[in-house]
Design an enzyme around this catalytic site. Structure first.
Site, PDB file in Angstrom:
ATOM      1  N   ASP A  15       0.969  -1.113   0.274  1.00  0.00           N
ATOM      2  CA  ASP A  15      -0.017   0.061  -0.142  1.00  0.00           C
ATOM      3  C   ASP A  15       0.622   1.637  -0.116  1.00  0.00           C
ATOM      4  OD1 ASP A  15      -2.717  -1.838  -0.199  1.00  0.00           O
ATOM      5  OD2 ASP A  15      -2.109  -1.892   2.377  1.00  0.00           O
ATOM      6  N   LYS A  37       0.810  -8.280  -2.657  1.00  0.00           N
ATOM      7  CA  LYS A  37      -0.659  -8.018  -2.734  1.00  0.00           C
ATOM      8  C   LYS A  37      -0.379  -6.448  -3.378  1.00  0.00           C
ATOM      9  CE  LYS A  37      -4.103  -6.567   0.146  1.00  0.00           C
ATOM     10  NZ  LYS A  37      -4.336  -5.120   0.274  1.00  0.00           N
ATOM     11  N   ASP A  64      -5.587  -6.789  -5.630  1.00  0.00           N
ATOM     12  CA  ASP A  64      -7.040  -6.918  -4.322  1.00  0.00           C
ATOM     13  C   ASP A  64      -7.755  -5.075  -4.613  1.00  0.00           C
ATOM     14  OD1 ASP A  64      -8.583  -6.198  -1.883  1.00  0.00           O
ATOM     15  OD2 ASP A  64      -6.729  -5.828  -0.601  1.00  0.00           O
ATOM     16  N   LEU A  65      -8.833  -5.016  -5.617  1.00  0.00           N
ATOM     17  CA  LEU A  65      -9.608  -4.374  -6.209  1.00  0.00           C
ATOM     18  C   LEU A  65     -11.414  -4.266  -5.260  1.00  0.00           C
ATOM     19  CD1 LEU A  65      -8.271  -3.395  -9.626  1.00  0.00           C
ATOM     20  CD2 LEU A  65      -7.549  -2.810  -7.228  1.00  0.00           C
ATOM     21  N   LYS A  66     -11.188  -5.310  -4.758  1.00  0.00           N
ATOM     22  CA  LYS A  66     -13.182  -5.922  -3.935  1.00  0.00           C
ATOM     23  C   LYS A  66     -13.685  -5.144  -5.525  1.00  0.00           C
ATOM     24  CE  LYS A  66     -10.734  -5.255   0.212  1.00  0.00           C
ATOM     25  NZ  LYS A  66      -9.525  -4.291   0.304  1.00  0.00           N
ATOM     26  N   ASP A  69     -19.957  -3.833  -8.122  1.00  0.00           N
ATOM     27  CA  ASP A  69     -20.580  -3.073  -8.805  1.00  0.00           C
ATOM     28  C   ASP A  69     -21.717  -3.822  -9.670  1.00  0.00           C
ATOM     29  OD1 ASP A  69     -21.631  -1.121 -10.756  1.00  0.00           O
ATOM     30  OD2 ASP A  69     -19.137  -0.456 -10.417  1.00  0.00           O
ATOM     31  N   ILE A  70     -22.126  -3.627 -10.474  1.00  0.00           N
ATOM     32  CA  ILE A  70     -23.616  -4.623 -10.770  1.00  0.00           C
ATOM     33  C   ILE A  70     -23.075  -5.603 -11.787  1.00  0.00           C
ATOM     34  CG2 ILE A  70     -25.205  -2.555 -11.066  1.00  0.00           C
ATOM     35  CD1 ILE A  70     -24.542  -2.880 -14.584  1.00  0.00           C
ATOM     36  N   PRO A  71     -23.701  -7.051 -12.190  1.00  0.00           N
ATOM     37  CA  PRO A  71     -22.861  -7.901 -12.703  1.00  0.00           C
ATOM     38  C   PRO A  71     -22.289  -7.742 -13.480  1.00  0.00           C
ATOM     39  CG  PRO A  71     -24.802  -8.701 -11.619  1.00  0.00           C
ATOM     40  CD  PRO A  71     -25.275  -6.801 -11.171  1.00  0.00           C
ATOM     41  N   THR A 123     -11.880  -5.996   7.771  1.00  0.00           N
ATOM     42  CA  THR A 123     -11.789  -6.108   9.066  1.00  0.00           C
ATOM     43  C   THR A 123     -11.694  -4.457   9.994  1.00  0.00           C
ATOM     44  OG1 THR A 123      -9.361  -6.218   7.831  1.00  0.00           O
ATOM     45  CG2 THR A 123     -10.159  -8.517   8.591  1.00  0.00           C
ATOM     46  N   ARG A 184      -1.411  -9.384  13.166  1.00  0.00           N
ATOM     47  CA  ARG A 184      -0.187  -8.280  13.015  1.00  0.00           C
ATOM     48  C   ARG A 184       0.746  -8.748  14.245  1.00  0.00           C
ATOM     49  NH1 ARG A 184      -1.828  -5.578   9.812  1.00  0.00           N
ATOM     50  NH2 ARG A 184      -2.589  -3.626  10.895  1.00  0.00           N
ATOM     51  N   ARG A 213       0.672  -2.171   6.836  1.00  0.00           N
ATOM     52  CA  ARG A 213       1.693  -1.377   7.378  1.00  0.00           C
ATOM     53  C   ARG A 213       3.278  -2.122   7.962  1.00  0.00           C
ATOM     54  NH1 ARG A 213      -3.631   1.359   8.510  1.00  0.00           N
ATOM     55  NH2 ARG A 213      -4.329  -0.712   9.558  1.00  0.00           N
TER      56      ARG A 213
HETATM   57  O1  C5P Z   1      -1.342  -2.350   6.610  1.00  0.00           O
HETATM   58  P1  C5P Z   1      -2.389  -3.958   7.043  1.00  0.00           P
HETATM   59  O2  C5P Z   1      -1.648  -4.900   7.189  1.00  0.00           O
HETATM   60  O3  C5P Z   1      -3.516  -3.533   8.282  1.00  0.00           O
HETATM   61  O4  C5P Z   1      -2.516  -4.201   5.200  1.00  0.00           O
HETATM   62  C1  C5P Z   1      -4.210  -4.372   5.468  1.00  0.00           C
HETATM   63  C2  C5P Z   1      -4.397  -4.506   3.641  1.00  0.00           C
HETATM   64  O5  C5P Z   1      -5.129  -5.751   3.962  1.00  0.00           O
HETATM   65  C3  C5P Z   1      -4.874  -3.290   2.489  1.00  0.00           C
HETATM   66  O6  C5P Z   1      -3.882  -3.979   1.780  1.00  0.00           O
HETATM   67  C4  C5P Z   1      -6.558  -3.096   3.178  1.00  0.00           C
HETATM   68  O7  C5P Z   1      -6.706  -2.396   2.020  1.00  0.00           O
HETATM   69  C5  C5P Z   1      -6.522  -5.026   3.067  1.00  0.00           C
HETATM   70  N1  C5P Z   1      -8.084  -5.796   3.422  1.00  0.00           N
HETATM   71  C6  C5P Z   1      -8.036  -5.192   4.797  1.00  0.00           C
HETATM   72  N2  C5P Z   1      -9.536  -6.063   4.729  1.00  0.00           N
HETATM   73  C7  C5P Z   1      -9.794  -6.697   4.204  1.00  0.00           C
HETATM   74  C8  C5P Z   1      -9.722  -6.343   3.239  1.00  0.00           C
HETATM   75  C9  C5P Z   1      -8.198  -6.435   2.491  1.00  0.00           C
HETATM   76  O8  C5P Z   1      -7.606  -4.835   5.783  1.00  0.00           O
HETATM   77  N3  C5P Z   1     -11.821  -7.202   4.209  1.00  0.00           N
END
Ligand code: C5P
Length: 233
Positions: A15, A37, A64-66, A69-71, A123, A184, A213
């Site tokens: 990120d 990622k 990871d673009l999640k 949107d519409i199908p 999360t 973490r 991070r």
């Molecule tokens: O910095 P950190 O370890 O919190 O990063 C978590 C990564 O996972 C971020 O890139 C975030 O966009 C992604 N993510 C998330 N929770 C989700 C899906 C993806 O934190 N449910």
């Protein structure tokens, strides 16, 4: 109990917006031990060329673009993503059954071996946030429910928090993949309200962990990487 990680079980979330900064970090990341990622931050700053560059260095990429949107829009975008040659990509399961079904059939029709997973509940959301959004069930119940919808409609697994791994594996079986972000090595106060430890995530049986991070913002990223590497067998 000692926790062991498999090579490439840890995915590093890049990120970061600048390619220069990423290059400095890549110099200390072993492609045989870690996957990468690429999320919205890097993709909106560098576009698909970031994927090409990282792939040319031999890394497996989780884009990871999640998609939510519409199908039709999701399925056309996923077809483009399949052409990027990424290892894994995702949609948001709150897009609903038709969207999920079209997304998974698009990947199958293209004979792509890209893994497709679905985001359950971010999360960064806790029970209070879910009540504000009008949900009446617990985060885990919603996550399991969404995971079932995903499996019934042909996706390979879900992105879920540490707290939801056991419930999802128990309901959907060990083969249904779980990818766990917000983990973490050390505990920290940031925007992840349902963060867990990497040790718990592995013990609960997740297939992949995502660390961002804690590596990218560390004063000594190499030290954090070495700590993770010491768990890899
Ligand atoms: O910095 P950190 O370890 O919190 O990063 C978590 C990564 O996972 C971020 O890139 C975030 O966009 C992604 N993510 C998330 N929770 C989700 C899906 C993806 O934190 N449910």
């Amino acid at each position: 109990m000692t926790v062991k990680l498999k090579p490439k079980q840890t995915i590093i979330a890049l990120d970061i917006s600048s390619l220069e900064e990423i290059k400095r970090l890549l110099a200390i990341i072993d492609k045989d031990l870690f996957r990468l990622k690429v999320g919205k931050q890097l993709f909106t700053s560098q576009g698909p060329k970031a994927i090409d560059e990282l792939r040319s260095l031999g890394f497996d990429i989780f884009l990871d673009l999640k998609l939510h949107d519409i199908p039709n829009t999701v399925s056309k975008s996923l077809a483009n993503i399949c052409n990027l040659g990424v290892w894994m990509s995702n949609i948001h399961l709150l897009g609903g059954q038709e969207m999920v079904e079209e997304a998974s059939s698009t990947v199958k029709k293209l004979n792509s071996d890209m893994i497709l997973v679905g985001v359950t509940i971010l999360t960064s959301l806790n029970e209070n946030n879910l009540v504000q959004l009008g949900f009446n069930s617990s985060a885990e119940e919603i996550a399991v429910n969404l995971a079932k919808l995903g499996k019934q409609n042909g996706i390979d697994g879900v992105v879920c928090s540490t707290e939801d791994i056991s419930g999802i594996k128990a309901s959907l079986g060990g083969d249904f993949l779980t990818v766990t972000p917000g983990v973490r090595m050390l505990q920290d106060n940031d925007d992840q309200k349902r963060a867990g430890s990497i040790y718990d995530a592995i013990q609960f049986g997740t297939d992949f962990v995502v660390v961002g991070r804690e590596i990218t913002q560390a004063k000594n990223p190499e030290g954090v990487l070495k700590k993770i590497e010491s768990l890899i067998v």
